[in-house]
Design an enzyme around this catalytic site. Sequence first.
Site, PDB file in Angstrom:
ATOM      1  N   CYS A 102       0.834  -1.204   0.000  1.00  0.00           N
ATOM      2  CA  CYS A 102       0.000   0.000   0.000  1.00  0.00           C
ATOM      3  C   CYS A 102       0.871   1.256   0.000  1.00  0.00           C
ATOM      4  CB  CYS A 102      -0.909   0.043   1.228  1.00  0.00           C
ATOM      5  SG  CYS A 102      -2.024  -1.340   1.416  1.00  0.00           S
ATOM      6  N   ASP A 103       0.308   2.325  -0.537  1.00  0.00           N
ATOM      7  CA  ASP A 103       0.969   3.619  -0.421  1.00  0.00           C
ATOM      8  C   ASP A 103      -0.091   4.713  -0.423  1.00  0.00           C
ATOM      9  OD1 ASP A 103       3.777   5.002  -0.596  1.00  0.00           O
ATOM     10  OD2 ASP A 103       2.412   6.181  -1.837  1.00  0.00           O
TER      11      ASP A 103
END
Length: 236
Positions: A102-103
């Site tokens: 995730c970012d």
Amino acid sequence: MASPVAARPGDPGPDGAVAPVLFVLASASPARLSVLRAAGVEPSVRVSSVDEDAVASALPEQTGPAEVVAALARAKAVDVADGLAVQARDADAPAHTVIVGCDSMLHIDGRLQGKPHTVEAARERWATMAGRSGDLLTGHCLLRIADGRVIAEAEGVCSTTVRFGTPSQAELEAYLASREPLEVAGAFTLDGLGGWFVDSLEGDPSSVIGIGLPLVRTLLRDVGLDVAQLWAGNAR
């Protein structure tokens, strides 16, 4: 938007039991870990060694905000997958392994804002954010692993509009002194001290914390698995 490739269905075993999944979180974020645990999943945490600034800088100049966070999420997932592939050659691997990277970044005034890292930068961010709205973008990349190789991949981006309050000068300085906003996307949290200064949301709250549960559920389906298998794999 998800981009799946061919996957093997995650069917129940011969006794009718749901086959468990080893769920790997490619992140050191305690907030993402907390979201997953509250949702009934105990992931194996593997932190990627990706240089986020280098990945973002290498993208074409015309890359859009959603594509940037998606690319960063994928880079993290792939980095961890490479490490697991090496381990799988030396040990028995679970039948179903899923890695999620995730970012998150805040998109405001046409710019993406990641972690400010310094008090000065966080103070400048809040001068821009206070009393206004921005879009918190969270990229997700999910990789399904079998026999030490990726057999399916899906990705997507959550966009949630965040309406910020206006902290007093004393409140802002106390918040900055806590150092909480220095290492989080957009210089704020929803699940910590920063929650005092978030007036409202339009979208998925879990994605603002760091990992969007509804989107991950969709991506699991795209690679032939489901949430019940994550619940069945709570050990580890």
